[in-house]
Design an enzyme around this catalytic site. Structure first.
Site, PDB file in Angstrom:
ATOM      1  CG  ASP A  95      -0.147  -0.033   2.625  1.00 26.76           C
ATOM      2  OD1 ASP A  95       1.024  -0.111   2.556  1.00 26.76           O
ATOM      3  OD2 ASP A  95      -0.805   0.112   3.436  1.00 26.76           O
ATOM      4  CG  HIS A  96       3.437   2.463   2.905  1.00 26.02           C
ATOM      5  ND1 HIS A  96       2.302   1.845   3.458  1.00 26.02           N
ATOM      6  CD2 HIS A  96       4.060   3.273   3.824  1.00 26.02           C
ATOM      7  CE1 HIS A  96       2.013   2.168   4.718  1.00 26.02           C
ATOM      8  NE2 HIS A  96       3.131   3.081   4.941  1.00 26.02           N
ATOM      9  CB  SER A 643       6.584   6.622  10.736  1.00 26.82           C
ATOM     10  OG  SER A 643       6.684   5.230  10.299  1.00 26.82           O
TER      11      SER A 643
END
Length: 754
Positions: A95-96, A643
């Site tokens: 997804d990144h 993060s």
């Protein structure tokens, strides 16, 4: 499809006995958080009570989730552990690495070509080691996990800080570095300092313009970006039971922005409805049987001040919509005061872009509420003044909202539907003209809004709000607009007002999808080959870090003294650097390039004590390493917030940094440093930060007797021949000290597996 049903049944079967054992040793009623933690102890039945904020505890999580950017390094490490298969159910989600530029179809096609080497690696390594693989376009990890894997009462770790999203389905879900994931996948226990507890009592009911997003925006304003550090936030009360399951997920998701270990809601009918709505009725049926164990004891919620370290109460009936920002997710302003704040602070009044979706707000409910406002713009003949993008959270959500006509509504107002991926939320946004650095404003329904995060432009003022607010502001194109109060002029010159958004929690016709994007692993992966090209610029087989040589650190060169906020984005930027997430040496070229040097107020420009010249941080670190010098990084408060990316710890380790000494750490980053065999230290006296000079050589004394709770000593050797020394603290326990001595936690695992 119901994943891992037998595993979940096993967790539920053990729960009653383990909770009862915990209640006996703690000798009082238990919060939900405590029930789940004690039910997942590595030791089995609790033999003693653990002290909040003090005791290090070993847990056995039920599953591991990894996104593609962090999975590369985690799985490169796992390949070194000597295991044939992961010990717990694990998944990888692509997804990144998908950049938002044109639109969903084109961007996905480009990503598949651009990242083929990485995707092939992740698919093959997942296939070999028994890991579920979600292909590019399948969706954002946290939305996919909520739809398929999260379950009430479970425990999960994930290599992304927003793993906490699964707390919306009653799960203790915690963001970790890849080394932690490797431990659990290798069958080792996972260590966590037993968290403190923050209780948030919700009364009343959301209505009108106010949504679940506003709850966490309000909480962020109360607790700030570090107010939840070392704590789990537990939501309860009648108000909590009135919020949809995906709304609960939104609230838990942004708990990462207050530094919380995770956040959680107790099991209720909204969760049961969501489980059944996503094809997991069997799990709802099992949870219903033990629902008392999936909530805190009644005495806890009746007198929360006795059981939580801090209690916050919010009346949802009185809560206003909030807009948080710019530049920090905890700068909270209610909409009634936002226009005034815009004018007083000189924030750019024109809204250039409104962006909705992301892992935080991409549910069917979110999309339907935003679409109701977009439809009003059409019906009331309003011109939408700002650019507008939509990022669906999963292919299941995207397919369903397209079937139900919502995407068509967005397209009619000029909206662009992006791929089911993180995109602009993590800096994967090829925004036109961003490189010009012009001062401008955007508003998103994302979770983070640090400077440069979305588009790389430090002058982009990013504000965070609900999808409803973002859509209304995008229609107006003006940050001084209040949709609850103000009128707009339509194309016919008529004065019109937006009505309250209307949404649907779950699709009336149910969810649907043609291809979810899931690839199951091989039953026997022993014959599967995982190849990494030695000449690749994106993937690199790891070389173990060297073990400690048994001596104190002497003559460390000061690499940088970081001033002010230094997040993991400052330490290891995302955006274009994501392509190197599987190649440690290449991505090390972004190490600390965003940190502000205390001595010259500049980024990526530090003094090289060997050459006496100023140079980029990575170049200086490489020069010290080549010359045989270790180095040290000095930091400010809450160093490493943001993060979970372990690269922010691995890069300094790779480039010869031995020690990171700060005023205070963010939890995940401190753990990541420990995992990589580094020394993470904090000033006893925070004013000692001011004693460090630009040309210091620094000694760390006391390592030969390194022990839990025993302070170390720092000696500053100034260029003028003077010395200063002071004590520093650490939080290493006996096991973590063994990581340090072995050179990394992974080195210790490999040694134990021999």
């Amino acid at each position: 499809m119901v994943f891992d049903l037998e595993m979940i049944k096993g967790v539920y079967t053990r729960m009653a006995e383990r909770i009862e054992a915990a209640r006996k040793v703690v000798n009082r009623p238990l919060t939900l958080t405590e029930k789940i933690l004690y039910a997942h102890l590595d030791e089995g039945l609790a033999g003693k009570a653990y002290k909040k904020g003090v005791s290090y505890v070993d847990f056995n999580p039920d599953r591991v989730a990894m996104q593609d950017a962090t999975a590369q390094m985690a799985l490169l490490q796992f390949m070194q552990a000597g295991k044939e298969k992961v010990a717990v159910p694990s998944t990888v989600h692509c997804d990144h690495l998908i950049q938002a530029k044109v639109g969903a179809k084109e961007d996905l096609e480009t990503a598949v070509i651009t990242n083929r080497e990485v995707y092939d690696f992740l698919a093959s390594v997942s296939n070999k080691y028994g890991i579920g693989f979600w292909k590019p376009g399948a969706g954002i990890i946290h939305q996919v996990v909520l739809e398929n894997y999260a379950f009430p009462g479970g425990m999960m770790i994930g290599t992304d800080s927003h793993t906490v999203n699964a707390g919306g389905l009653g799960m203790i879900a915690i963001g970790v570095g890849g080394a932690d994931a490797v431990d659990v996948m290798a069958g080792m226990p996972w260590e966590l300092k037993f968290p403190k507890l923050i209780g948030v009592k919700l009364t009343g009911k959301l209505s009108g313009w106010t949504s679940a997003k506003d709850v966490i925006l309000k909480v962020a304003g109360i607790l700030t970006v570090k107010g939840g550090t070392g704590a789990i936030v537990e939501y309860f009360g009648e108000g909590a039971q009135n919020i949809s399951c995906t709304g609960k997920g939104t609230i838990c998701n942004m708990g990462a922005e207050i530094g919380a270990t995770t956040s959680i809601f107790g099991y209720d009918e909204k969760m049961a409805e969501y489980l059944r709505g996503t094809g997991r009725a069997e799990i709802a049926n099992e949870a219903d049987k033990i629902k008392d164990h999936l909530n805190g004891d009644p005495e806890v919620y009746a007198n929360p001040e006795k059981y939580f370290d801090q209690v916050i109460e919010i009346n949802l009936s009185e809560l206003e919509p909030h807009i948080n920002g710019p530049f920090s997710p905890d700068l909270a302003t209610p909409v009634s005061k936002f226009a005034e704040a815009v004018k007083e602070n000189g924030w750019p009044q024109k809204l250039e872009v409104g962006l909705i979706g992301s892992c935080t707000n991409s549910s069917y409910e979110d999309i339907s509420r935003a679409a109701s406002l977009a439809q009003q713009a059409i019906d009331k003949n309003l011109e939408v003044k700002s650019e507008y993008t939509v990022t669906p959270g999963s292919e299941q959500v995207r397919y369903t909202v397209e079937r139900d006509g919502f995407l068509n509504v967005f397209e009619k107002i000029g909206g662009v539907v992006l791929a089911n991926a993180c995109g602009p939320c993590i800096g994967q946004w090829a925004r036109h003209n961003a490189d010009k650095g012009e001062k401008n404003s955007i508003m998103t329904s994302f979770n983070r809004n640090f400077a440069k995060r979305a588009d790389g432009n430090p002058n982009t003022h990013a504000f965070v709000a609900s999808p409803d607010m973002v859509t209304a502001f995008a229609i107006a194109g003006d940050l001084t607009f209040n949709p609850m109060r103000d009128h707009l002029i339509n194309k016919d010159g008529e004065k019109v007002k937006l009505d309250e958004p209307m949404g649907i929690e779950l699709p009336i016709k149910g969810f649907d999808v043609e291809d979810s994007g899931y690839q199951a692993p091989a039953e026997d992966g022993s014959s599967v080959e995982v190849s990494v090209d030695s000449s690749s610029e994106r993937l690199q087989i790891l070389t173990p870090f060297k073990a400690w040589d048994g001596e104190d650190y002497k003559g460390l060169k000061l690499l940088i003294k970081a001033k002010g906020k230094c997040t993991t984005d400052h330490i290891s930027m995302a955006g274009p650097w994501l392509r190197f997430r599987g190649h440690l040496d290449n991505i090390s070229n972004n190490m600390l390039i965003g940190a502000v040097n205390f001595y010259n107020e500049e980024t990526n420009k530090v003094k090289n004590q060997v050459s006496e010249e100023y140079a980029p941080v990575p170049d200086t670190a490489r020069a010290y390493k080549a010359a045989g010098f270790g180095s040290i990084v000095i930091g400010d408060e809450n160093y490493g917030e943001g993060s979970s990316r372990e690269h922010a710890a691995m890069e300094p380790r790779n480039l010869g940094v031995k020690v990171v000494l700060v005023r205070s750490f963010a939890r995940i980053h401190e753990t990541n440093l420990k995992k990589q065999g580094m020394l993470g230290l904090t000033f006893v006296n925070k004013e000692d930060y001011d004693k460090v000079r630009e040309d210091d050589n620094i000694d760390i004394l006391g390592l030969k007797s390194f022990a839990p709770g025993k302070q170390l000593t720092v000696v500053l050797n100034h260029a003028d021949g003077m010395q200063e020394e002071f004590p520093v603290n650490h939080t290493y326990n006996e096991n973590q000290i063994e990581w340090f001595k072995a050179g990394s936690a992974l080195n210790l695992i490999k040694r134990q597996n021999k």
